[in-house]
Design a protein around this motif. Structure first.
Motif, mmCIF file in Angstrom:
data_model
loop_
_atom_site.group_PDB
_atom_site.id
_atom_site.type_symbol
_atom_site.label_atom_id
_atom_site.label_comp_id
_atom_site.label_asym_id
_atom_site.label_seq_id
_atom_site.Cartn_x
_atom_site.Cartn_y
_atom_site.Cartn_z
ATOM 1 N N LEU A 1 3.569 4.144 7.647
ATOM 2 C CA LEU A 1 2.554 3.440 6.932
ATOM 3 C C LEU A 1 2.373 3.913 5.455
ATOM 4 C CD1 LEU A 1 0.580 1.076 6.841
ATOM 5 C CD2 LEU A 1 -1.062 2.472 7.627
ATOM 6 N N ALA A 2 2.521 5.310 5.255
ATOM 7 C CA ALA A 2 2.460 6.051 4.045
ATOM 8 C C ALA A 2 3.361 5.550 3.079
ATOM 9 C CB ALA A 2 2.388 7.453 4.321
ATOM 10 N N GLU A 3 4.544 5.214 3.801
ATOM 11 C CA GLU A 3 5.629 4.876 2.798
ATOM 12 C C GLU A 3 5.494 3.713 2.059
ATOM 13 O OE1 GLU A 3 9.032 5.061 5.249
ATOM 14 O OE2 GLU A 3 8.915 7.272 5.401
ATOM 15 N N VAL A 4 4.573 2.552 2.765
ATOM 16 C CA VAL A 4 4.448 1.556 1.771
ATOM 17 C C VAL A 4 3.359 0.988 1.378
ATOM 18 C CG1 VAL A 4 6.253 0.428 3.767
ATOM 19 C CG2 VAL A 4 3.816 0.460 4.350
ATOM 20 N N LEU A 5 2.331 1.977 1.413
ATOM 21 C CA LEU A 5 0.877 1.858 0.937
ATOM 22 C C LEU A 5 0.963 1.760 -0.663
ATOM 23 C CD1 LEU A 5 -1.340 4.693 2.520
ATOM 24 C CD2 LEU A 5 -1.070 2.062 3.044
ATOM 25 N N VAL A 6 0.475 0.809 -1.228
ATOM 26 C CA VAL A 6 0.569 0.367 -2.688
ATOM 27 C C VAL A 6 -0.557 -0.410 -3.296
ATOM 28 C CG1 VAL A 6 1.968 -1.532 -2.403
ATOM 29 C CG2 VAL A 6 2.076 -0.521 -4.576
ATOM 30 N N ASN A 7 -0.942 -0.114 -4.361
ATOM 31 C CA ASN A 7 -2.242 -0.645 -4.997
ATOM 32 C C ASN A 7 -1.923 -1.307 -6.532
ATOM 33 O OD1 ASN A 7 -4.366 -2.030 -6.063
ATOM 34 N ND2 ASN A 7 -5.813 -0.535 -5.216
ATOM 35 N N ASP A 8 -1.531 -2.431 -6.859
ATOM 36 C CA ASP A 8 -1.055 -2.784 -8.369
ATOM 37 C C ASP A 8 -2.236 -2.534 -9.206
ATOM 38 O OD1 ASP A 8 1.342 -3.569 -7.470
ATOM 39 O OD2 ASP A 8 0.854 -5.758 -7.783
ATOM 40 N N LEU A 9 -3.636 -2.314 -9.059
ATOM 41 C CA LEU A 9 -4.703 -2.170 -9.811
ATOM 42 C C LEU A 9 -4.855 -0.522 -9.917
ATOM 43 C CD1 LEU A 9 -7.224 -4.557 -8.275
ATOM 44 C CD2 LEU A 9 -5.804 -4.898 -10.313
ATOM 45 N N ASP A 10 -3.929 0.308 -9.172
ATOM 46 C CA ASP A 10 -4.445 1.813 -9.463
ATOM 47 C C ASP A 10 -4.498 2.291 -10.727
ATOM 48 O OD1 ASP A 10 -3.703 4.735 -9.337
ATOM 49 O OD2 ASP A 10 -3.379 4.157 -7.077
#
Length: 312
Positions: free
Chosen positions: A222-231
């Motif tokens: 799961l860690a490999e796919v975490l993403v937030n475009d608003l970061d």
């Protein structure tokens, strides 16, 4: 089958905060909203709402973040009760006692949890008899995150995030939340995103790898796919976010990301003892106003108890 309290009872409902495991942002539409593709996970940080019979609708808020909440008609819980009363033809009122544990304007949908808890609590108190699906439609009128606070668990959200599909997710995940006292306005974060991406026109979607990671129940996957475009947008508006992420980068956290529109930063840990260790590190570095260790997925809005007023 849910318990239905009598009119003389106060109803206690609890609803969860959320983090966004994935948040993909599409182009801004003429309506002003952005198309989103997100994966929500409810976590074990909860808002409590106790609904008691009253002549009119009112709210009172206590708890860690109460000073940031207005107890008037702008309160999302007040609006939820008003909407349900109108939809069901209810003419009696309710007093809503809200205990806040989720940060205000922290990207974790605390206000949405209050609204979801209020919808369920008032439905039971007033015995409106609405189905969960009908409550979900009302929830969507109140805000994009409110339907998920009703359902909880893990879910894919499309549209504005309010078109939900439950996600098959195995296992439990351990998170460290680094919370800032100063919140962020969601519209301002999206405006900053627009400024950073003036020509963006893609349609957001969720990669198959995300769903595969959830099915595996493996925190490392799961860690490999975490993403937030608003970061980046959140980091620009709240510089403390970058400092928190720097501290977490030197910790045993598997991955970090901003939750929703921020500024809360969520760090995924491989297990609970490591999460506690990471939390102690963040506290020692004094980069966050509050640090919480939580697990996910957590259940959605649910009845805890019904207490007869004459029994105190």
């Amino acid at each position: 089958m849910r318990a239905v309290p009598t009119v003389q009872q106060a109803v206690h409902v609890r609803a969860p905060a959320k983090i966004n495991l994935v948040l993909r942002v599409g182009a801004r539409e003429p309506s002003g909203y952005h198309q989103l593709a997100t994966v929500f996970q409810a976590v074990s940080l909860f808002e409590d709402v106790v609904a008691s019979p009253a002549e009119e609708i009112s709210t009172s808020t206590t708890g860690r973040w109460a000073e940031h909440v207005r107890d008037d008609e702008s309160n999302l819980a007040y609006r939820a009760a008003s909407l349900l009363a109108e939809a069901s033809g209810t003419r009696t009122g309710v007093h809503l006692e809200i205990t806040k544990r989720v940060p205000v304007a922290g990207g974790m949908a605390g206000g949405s949890a209050d609204a979801a808890a209020t919808l369920l609590a008032c439905d039971l108190l007033w015995q409106t008899g609405l189905a969960r699906e009908e409550l979900g439609h009302l929830a969507a009128e109140l805000g994009a995150d409110v339907p998920f606070a009703l359902t909880g668990g893990t879910a894919v959200g499309l549209g504005r995030g309010d078109v939900l599909t439950p996600a098959l997710a195995r296992g439990a995940y351990h998170w460290v939340l680094a919370i800032s006292e100063q919140g962020l306005s969601t519209p301002e974060v999206f405006e900053e995103w627009d400024r950073l991406h003036p020509e963006y026109a893609e349609h957001p979607s969720i990669d198959d790898a995300v769903m595969a990671a959830l099915i595996s129940g493996d925190a490392h996957r799961l860690a490999e796919v975490l993403v937030n475009d608003l970061d980046a947008a959140a980091g620009n508006l709240a510089p403390g976010v970058e400092r928190i992420q720097q501290v977490l980068a030197d910790s045993p956290a598997l991955a970090t990301l901003v939750s929703g529109s921020g500024p809360t930063v969520a760090a995924l840990a491989p297990d609970h003892p490591t999460a506690v260790e990471i939390a102690e590190t963040v506290r020692a570095m004094d980069v966050a106003d509050e640090v919480e260790v939580v697990t996910g997925p957590a259940p959605g809005a649910r009845l805890l108890e019904s207490v007869r007023e004459d029994e105190g």
